[in-house]
Design an enzyme around this catalytic site. Structure first.
Site, PDB file in Angstrom:
ATOM      1  N   ASP A  90       0.915  -1.314   0.005  1.00 61.27           N
ATOM      2  CA  ASP A  90       0.121  -0.054  -0.086  1.00 61.27           C
ATOM      3  C   ASP A  90       0.847   1.194  -0.033  1.00 61.27           C
ATOM      4  OD1 ASP A  90       0.774  -0.456   2.676  1.00 61.27           O
ATOM      5  OD2 ASP A  90      -0.665   0.934   3.460  1.00 61.27           O
ATOM      6  N   GLU A 155       0.124  -0.789   5.864  1.00 54.29           N
ATOM      7  CA  GLU A 155       1.368  -0.518   6.663  1.00 54.29           C
ATOM      8  C   GLU A 155       0.811   0.975   6.930  1.00 54.29           C
ATOM      9  OE1 GLU A 155       4.775   1.194   8.012  1.00 54.29           O
ATOM     10  OE2 GLU A 155       3.666   1.698   6.030  1.00 54.29           O
TER      11      GLU A 155
HETATM   12  N1  BES Z   1       8.798   3.628   5.420  1.00 53.68           N
HETATM   13  C1  BES Z   1       8.017   4.209   6.390  1.00 53.68           C
HETATM   14  C2  BES Z   1       8.603   3.999   7.527  1.00 53.68           C
HETATM   15  C3  BES Z   1       9.800   4.740   7.729  1.00 53.68           C
HETATM   16  C4  BES Z   1      10.039   6.062   7.491  1.00 53.68           C
HETATM   17  C5  BES Z   1      11.192   4.213   8.210  1.00 53.68           C
HETATM   18  C6  BES Z   1      11.342   7.104   7.454  1.00 53.68           C
HETATM   19  C7  BES Z   1      12.132   4.911   8.382  1.00 53.68           C
HETATM   20  C8  BES Z   1      12.333   6.348   7.947  1.00 53.68           C
HETATM   21  C9  BES Z   1       6.532   3.438   6.402  1.00 53.68           C
HETATM   22  O1  BES Z   1       5.747   3.105   5.252  1.00 53.68           O
HETATM   23  C10 BES Z   1       5.464   4.579   6.983  1.00 53.68           C
HETATM   24  O2  BES Z   1       5.566   5.595   6.478  1.00 53.68           O
HETATM   25  N2  BES Z   1       4.924   4.187   8.181  1.00 53.68           N
HETATM   26  C11 BES Z   1       3.876   5.107   8.474  1.00 53.68           C
HETATM   27  C12 BES Z   1       3.369   4.542   9.701  1.00 53.68           C
HETATM   28  C13 BES Z   1       2.207   5.049  10.253  1.00 53.68           C
HETATM   29  C14 BES Z   1       1.308   5.621   9.276  1.00 53.68           C
HETATM   30  C15 BES Z   1       1.457   3.836  11.130  1.00 53.68           C
HETATM   31  C16 BES Z   1       4.829   6.484   9.267  1.00 53.68           C
HETATM   32  O3  BES Z   1       6.089   6.250   9.974  1.00 53.68           O
HETATM   33  O4  BES Z   1       4.049   7.495   9.349  1.00 53.68           O
HETATM   34 ZN    ZN Z   2       5.256   5.209   4.581  1.00 56.10          ZN
END
Ligand code: BES
Ligand code: ZN
Length: 458
Positions: A90, A155
């Site tokens: 997603d 995710e």
């Molecule tokens: N890829 C990101 C997580 C991430 C961002 C890891 C920057 C390391 C550095 C992931 O897909 C993401 O954006 N997760 C969301 C989760 C939330 C919506 C529950 C986030 O971190 O905002």
């Molecule tokens: Zn993300």
């Protein structure tokens, strides 16, 4: 020729094919936040499943009350560790659309980058592992260890369905592994790869302030009736003070303080504050006093408002006391804070700080705890070797500020270690317009992954 030499040659020859596989997945607008894209979620899951099948794996589509989970596995290899790749198909909503130079779901190559929503987060990074497994299967005929895949479609909105699946009795056996491998983060900087040993958690809320039963003339009623937009602005501002300290009572009670060894190690990392500001287009930085920028970004809790709406937003002016105001906001959490405990504190804070004439309504949208894994595990050594070969430089050990909400639960349930191997760059524009993934990093990621399987097996 060794297995890895044969694989390196095969990967060289099949780069164009891998890029096409990525492009076809990027053409599917799998925006999990918006129910209008539900059909595309299924198409994206199917596309991931086909890529996994083409890589020679046994694939299973696991239906849920939301987008399906895509599970796959290669043949067991007795005596060798088992790796589980986690990733997500997603993507975040692409808006604001007018800021994209080329449409978000028409992947376009420019200056050695591939531009599209999801290019780096996470379709491109996730596919590096599919392509590396495919190379082993096609070139060698078998993998040096068993690799499993769990690729989900929620995710970006908190992994509710995968969370529910993990609670089922069959999950623990199916996903049993020694190490979870995730590429959904970044390198430290261009030319400096990294292995990430910690991520922050998150607790995400929406709040509504209801005032009068309908919008009112601000001349006739302003000054006498509490204005929900004024009240909500004040409420949102009161959550944090000028020193960057969150004002919710109890908020810091379970925060695990940063260790001095970490602070010392991070202070040695090459970090240029001016360059960082220039890259973001800001003229100054703020944050919790007493902490460096890297510490604030990786290991301290934060509070951010993500959106707020109320009243008149059209052309010209309109003089009203709006009936309603709302906002979305979240806290990034650090070990050992839990979203459940933060929710209780926020509920209490809202109840105690809703002013006269306002009815408040708090909605808990999602949450996930932070995670820190052992930076000295044998898995990290194996990964370092693979990353160094592919990226030409040994990786540095870092933590990151983003969240992958299900990681902590998977680590707990499976009793496994976790490798966070990010191939992205800080300026990739995760969640922003013109998201991109460097094409050379895509190929390097595939190569690092292919070598990782070998090093993990020996
Ligand atoms: N890829 C990101 C997580 C991430 C961002 C890891 C920057 C390391 C550095 C992931 O897909 C993401 O954006 N997760 C969301 C989760 C939330 C919506 C529950 C986030 O971190 O905002
Ligand atoms: Zn993300």
């Amino acid at each position: 020729m060794s297995d890895l030499q044969a694989i390196d040659r095969y990967l060289q020859e099949t780069q164009a094919q891998s890029l096409e596989t990525l492009k076809s997945l990027l053409r599917i607008p799998s925006v999990s936040a918006d129910p209008a894209y539900a059909g595309d979620m299924t198409r994206a899951a199917d596309s991931v499943a086909s890529a996994l099948k083409a890589a020679g794996l046994e694939v299973e589509m696991i239906e849920t009350d939301g987008p399906p989970l895509v599970y796959a596995q290669s043949a067991p290899v007795p005596g060798k560790p088992v790796a589980l790749v986690y990733g997500h198909y997603d993507v975040q909503p692409p808006d604001p659309l007018e800021l994209w130079e080329t449409p978000p779901f028409e992947p376009t190559e420019r200056n050695g980058n591939l531009y599209a929503r999801g290019a780096t987060d996470d379709k491109g990074q996730m596919l590096t592992h599919v392509e590396s497994v495919s190379a082993w299967a096609k070139q060698i005929g078998e993998l040096p260890l068993q690799v499993k895949f769990m690729i989900e479609g929620e995710e970006e909105m908190g992994s509710e369905q995968l969370d529910a699946y993990l609670k089922k009795p069959e999950a623990k056996e199916k996903l049993a592994c020694d190490v979870i491998v995730i590429s959904d983060s970044g390198q430290y900087s261009k030319g400096q790869p990294a292995i990430t040993y910690g991520l922050r958690g998150i607790a995400y809320f929406e709040i509504h302030f209801h005032g009068p039963k309908q919008d009112l003339h601000s001349g006739s009623f302003g000054g006498a009736v509490n204005n929900p937009a004024n009240a909500l602005s004040k409420f949102l501002a009161s959550i944090i003070d000028d020193d960057g300290i969150i004002q919710i009572p109890g908020f810091y009670d379970s925060v695990k303080p940063l260790e001095q060894v970490e602070r010392d190690a991070w202070a040695k990392l090459d970090f240029n504050e001016q360059q960082f500001m220039d890259g973001l287009g800001v003229e100054g930085l703020t944050g919790e006093s007493g902490y460096s920028t890297l510490e604030r970004r990786w290991a301290r809790p934060t509070y951010d408002v993500h959106g707020l709406w109320s009243g008149y937003q059209g052309e010209g002016s309109k003089t009203i006391v709006p009936a309603h105001a709302a906002a979305k906001f979240s806290f990034r959490l650090v070990p050992n804070q839990t979203p459940a405990e933060i929710k209780v504190l926020v509920e209490k804070f809202v109840a105690n700080n809703t002013p006269t004439g306002i009815r408040s309504e708090l909605v808990d949208l999602h949450g996930g705890p932070g995670v820190v894994v052992d930076p000295n595990s044998p898995f990290v050594s194996a990964a370092s070797k693979a990353v160094e070969t592919a990226f030409g430089n040994p990786p540095v050990l870092i933590r990151e500020g983003g969240s992958i909400p299900i990681v902590a639960d998977m680590v707990d349930l499976l009793g496994a270690d976790c490798l966070l191997l990010g191939w992205g760059l800080e300026d990739d524009g995760m969640h922003s317009p013109n998201e991109k993934f460097n094409i050379a990093d895509f190929y390097r990621g595939i190569r690092a992954s292919a070598h990782l399987w070998q090093h993990l097996a020996s």
